[in-house]
Design a protein around this motif. Structure first.
Motif, PDB file in Angstrom:
ATOM      1  N   ARG A  28      35.410  47.957  31.706  1.00 28.53           N
ATOM      2  CA  ARG A  28      36.669  46.635  31.531  1.00 28.53           C
ATOM      3  C   ARG A  28      37.337  47.023  32.549  1.00 28.53           C
ATOM      4  O   ARG A  28      37.882  46.034  33.240  1.00 28.53           O
ATOM      5  N   ALA A  29      37.960  48.071  33.359  1.00 28.79           N
ATOM      6  CA  ALA A  29      39.600  48.707  33.818  1.00 28.79           C
ATOM      7  C   ALA A  29      38.389  48.092  35.163  1.00 28.79           C
ATOM      8  O   ALA A  29      39.385  47.863  36.371  1.00 28.79           O
ATOM      9  N   ALA A  30      37.061  48.563  34.988  1.00 28.81           N
ATOM     10  CA  ALA A  30      36.651  48.255  36.851  1.00 28.81           C
ATOM     11  C   ALA A  30      36.781  46.898  37.123  1.00 28.81           C
ATOM     12  O   ALA A  30      36.425  46.712  37.539  1.00 28.81           O
ATOM     13  N   LEU A  31      36.198  46.297  35.964  1.00 24.71           N
ATOM     14  CA  LEU A  31      36.164  44.461  36.379  1.00 24.71           C
ATOM     15  C   LEU A  31      37.292  44.280  36.435  1.00 24.71           C
ATOM     16  O   LEU A  31      37.503  43.389  37.480  1.00 24.71           O
ATOM     17  N   GLU A  32      38.249  44.206  35.310  1.00 27.07           N
ATOM     18  CA  GLU A  32      40.015  43.829  36.518  1.00 27.07           C
ATOM     19  C   GLU A  32      40.335  44.435  37.242  1.00 27.07           C
ATOM     20  O   GLU A  32      40.813  43.923  38.173  1.00 27.07           O
ATOM     21  N   THR A  33      39.776  45.455  37.926  1.00 25.64           N
ATOM     22  CA  THR A  33      40.212  46.193  39.075  1.00 25.64           C
ATOM     23  C   THR A  33      39.496  44.910  40.528  1.00 25.64           C
ATOM     24  O   THR A  33      40.235  44.793  41.077  1.00 25.64           O
ATOM     25  N   ILE A  34      38.069  44.887  39.862  1.00 33.34           N
ATOM     26  CA  ILE A  34      37.433  44.094  41.101  1.00 33.34           C
ATOM     27  C   ILE A  34      37.915  42.498  40.971  1.00 33.34           C
ATOM     28  O   ILE A  34      37.889  41.262  41.460  1.00 33.34           O
ATOM     29  N   THR A  35      38.016  41.769  40.026  1.00 29.93           N
ATOM     30  CA  THR A  35      38.855  40.309  39.199  1.00 29.93           C
ATOM     31  C   THR A  35      39.869  40.688  40.256  1.00 29.93           C
ATOM     32  O   THR A  35      39.857  39.317  40.404  1.00 29.93           O
ATOM     33  N   ILE A  36      40.458  41.379  40.379  1.00 28.28           N
ATOM     34  CA  ILE A  36      42.252  41.398  41.030  1.00 28.28           C
ATOM     35  C   ILE A  36      42.061  41.480  42.694  1.00 28.28           C
ATOM     36  O   ILE A  36      42.712  40.235  42.924  1.00 28.28           O
ATOM     37  N   GLY A  37      40.795  42.201  42.858  1.00 26.74           N
ATOM     38  CA  GLY A  37      40.212  42.058  44.838  1.00 26.74           C
ATOM     39  C   GLY A  37      39.563  40.884  45.273  1.00 26.74           C
ATOM     40  O   GLY A  37      39.413  40.752  46.042  1.00 26.74           O
ATOM     41  N   VAL A  38      38.668  39.908  44.320  1.00 23.74           N
ATOM     42  CA  VAL A  38      38.221  39.137  44.578  1.00 23.74           C
ATOM     43  C   VAL A  38      38.601  37.714  44.903  1.00 23.74           C
ATOM     44  O   VAL A  38      39.562  37.633  44.002  1.00 23.74           O
ATOM     45  N   GLY A  39      38.700  37.150  45.694  1.00 22.47           N
ATOM     46  CA  GLY A  39      38.456  35.883  45.219  1.00 22.47           C
ATOM     47  C   GLY A  39      37.974  34.768  44.688  1.00 22.47           C
ATOM     48  O   GLY A  39      37.212  34.680  44.074  1.00 22.47           O
ATOM     49  N   ALA A  40      39.054  33.253  43.744  1.00 25.04           N
ATOM     50  CA  ALA A  40      38.579  32.914  42.913  1.00 25.04           C
ATOM     51  C   ALA A  40      37.217  31.518  43.701  1.00 25.04           C
ATOM     52  O   ALA A  40      37.552  31.252  45.162  1.00 25.04           O
ATOM     53  N   GLY A  41      36.204  31.510  43.099  1.00 25.64           N
ATOM     54  CA  GLY A  41      35.328  31.323  43.463  1.00 25.64           C
ATOM     55  C   GLY A  41      34.047  31.145  43.831  1.00 25.64           C
ATOM     56  O   GLY A  41      33.201  30.483  44.778  1.00 25.64           O
ATOM     57  N   THR A  42      34.282  32.825  44.295  1.00 27.16           N
ATOM     58  CA  THR A  42      33.251  33.138  44.688  1.00 27.16           C
ATOM     59  C   THR A  42      32.386  34.292  44.257  1.00 27.16           C
ATOM     60  O   THR A  42      32.260  34.196  42.887  1.00 27.16           O
ATOM     61  N   GLY A  43      31.547  34.288  44.570  1.00 28.92           N
ATOM     62  CA  GLY A  43      29.530  35.295  43.968  1.00 28.92           C
ATOM     63  C   GLY A  43      30.052  35.717  43.147  1.00 28.92           C
ATOM     64  O   GLY A  43      29.665  35.716  41.863  1.00 28.92           O
ATOM     65  N   GLY A  44      30.785  36.896  43.739  1.00 37.35           N
ATOM     66  CA  GLY A  44      31.735  38.057  42.797  1.00 37.35           C
ATOM     67  C   GLY A  44      32.070  38.166  41.883  1.00 37.35           C
ATOM     68  O   GLY A  44      31.811  38.705  40.693  1.00 37.35           O
ATOM     69  N   LEU A  45      32.662  37.224  41.813  1.00 35.47           N
ATOM     70  CA  LEU A  45      33.671  36.613  40.470  1.00 35.47           C
ATOM     71  C   LEU A  45      32.799  35.956  39.269  1.00 35.47           C
ATOM     72  O   LEU A  45      32.846  36.616  38.196  1.00 35.47           O
ATOM     73  N   ALA A  46      31.986  35.162  40.137  1.00 39.36           N
ATOM     74  CA  ALA A  46      30.345  35.039  38.575  1.00 39.36           C
ATOM     75  C   ALA A  46      30.182  35.665  38.112  1.00 39.36           C
ATOM     76  O   ALA A  46      29.246  35.969  37.084  1.00 39.36           O
ATOM     77  N   LEU A  47      29.347  37.150  39.090  1.00 43.18           N
ATOM     78  CA  LEU A  47      28.759  37.855  38.677  1.00 43.18           C
ATOM     79  C   LEU A  47      29.508  39.003  37.700  1.00 43.18           C
ATOM     80  O   LEU A  47      29.413  39.269  36.409  1.00 43.18           O
ATOM     81  N   ILE A  48      31.036  39.296  37.649  1.00 42.64           N
ATOM     82  CA  ILE A  48      31.844  39.759  37.061  1.00 42.64           C
ATOM     83  C   ILE A  48      31.982  38.830  35.924  1.00 42.64           C
ATOM     84  O   ILE A  48      31.801  39.660  34.109  1.00 42.64           O
ATOM     85  N   GLU A  49      32.664  37.308  35.592  1.00 45.72           N
ATOM     86  CA  GLU A  49      32.331  37.177  34.906  1.00 45.72           C
ATOM     87  C   GLU A  49      31.276  36.853  33.587  1.00 45.72           C
ATOM     88  O   GLU A  49      30.664  37.214  32.703  1.00 45.72           O
ATOM     89  N   GLN A  50      30.205  36.874  34.118  1.00 44.39           N
ATOM     90  CA  GLN A  50      28.809  37.382  33.761  1.00 44.39           C
ATOM     91  C   GLN A  50      28.083  38.784  33.020  1.00 44.39           C
ATOM     92  O   GLN A  50      27.554  39.176  31.810  1.00 44.39           O
ATOM     93  N   LEU A  51      28.280  39.715  33.597  1.00 41.28           N
ATOM     94  CA  LEU A  51      28.793  40.760  33.007  1.00 41.28           C
ATOM     95  C   LEU A  51      29.969  41.051  32.009  1.00 41.28           C
ATOM     96  O   LEU A  51      29.277  41.665  30.885  1.00 41.28           O
TER      97      LEU A  51
END
Length: 106
Positions: free
Chosen positions: A77-100
């Motif tokens: 959870r902590a790693a996902l939150e850190t990544i979430t803060i660093g990626v832009g809204a609407g990006t593929g990275g954010l979509a992967l985070i939400e799926q995880l």
């Protein structure tokens, strides 16, 4: 503590929620591992400074499976939150985070 076994057992369509309660969400262990791998690859291409956090997630999932223990949800959870803060809204990275998050019930 609940067990989220990636190795021998198949947790098809389930994740372990609070107090060991199994919740059906349609994601199997192979899919979760594949999502984590895709997240690492995506971070390499888009946000190289966040690769270590994505590797924390992938590594925790793999080690938990190898050791037959529960996934350290706090670490993931902590790693996902850190990544979430660093990626832009609407990006593929954010979509992967939400799926995880959905797959792990976070």
């Amino acid at each position: 503590m609940s067990t989220f076994n990636f190795n021998g057992g198949n947790i098809t369509n389930s994740h372990i929620g609070d107090h060991g309660h199994v919740v059906n969400n349609g994601t199997d262990s192979a899919t979760v591992l594949r999502l984590a791998e895709q997240l690492v690859d995506r971070m390499r291409g888009e946000y190289p400074t966040l690769v270590p956090q994505a590797q924390v997630i992938q590594g925790e999932l793999v080690r938990a499976g190898e050791e037959g223990r529960a996934v350290n949800r706090g670490r993931v959870r902590a790693a996902l939150e850190t990544i979430t803060i660093g990626v832009g809204a609407g990006t593929g990275g954010l979509a992967l985070i939400e799926q995880l998050k959905h797959a792990l019930g976070l």
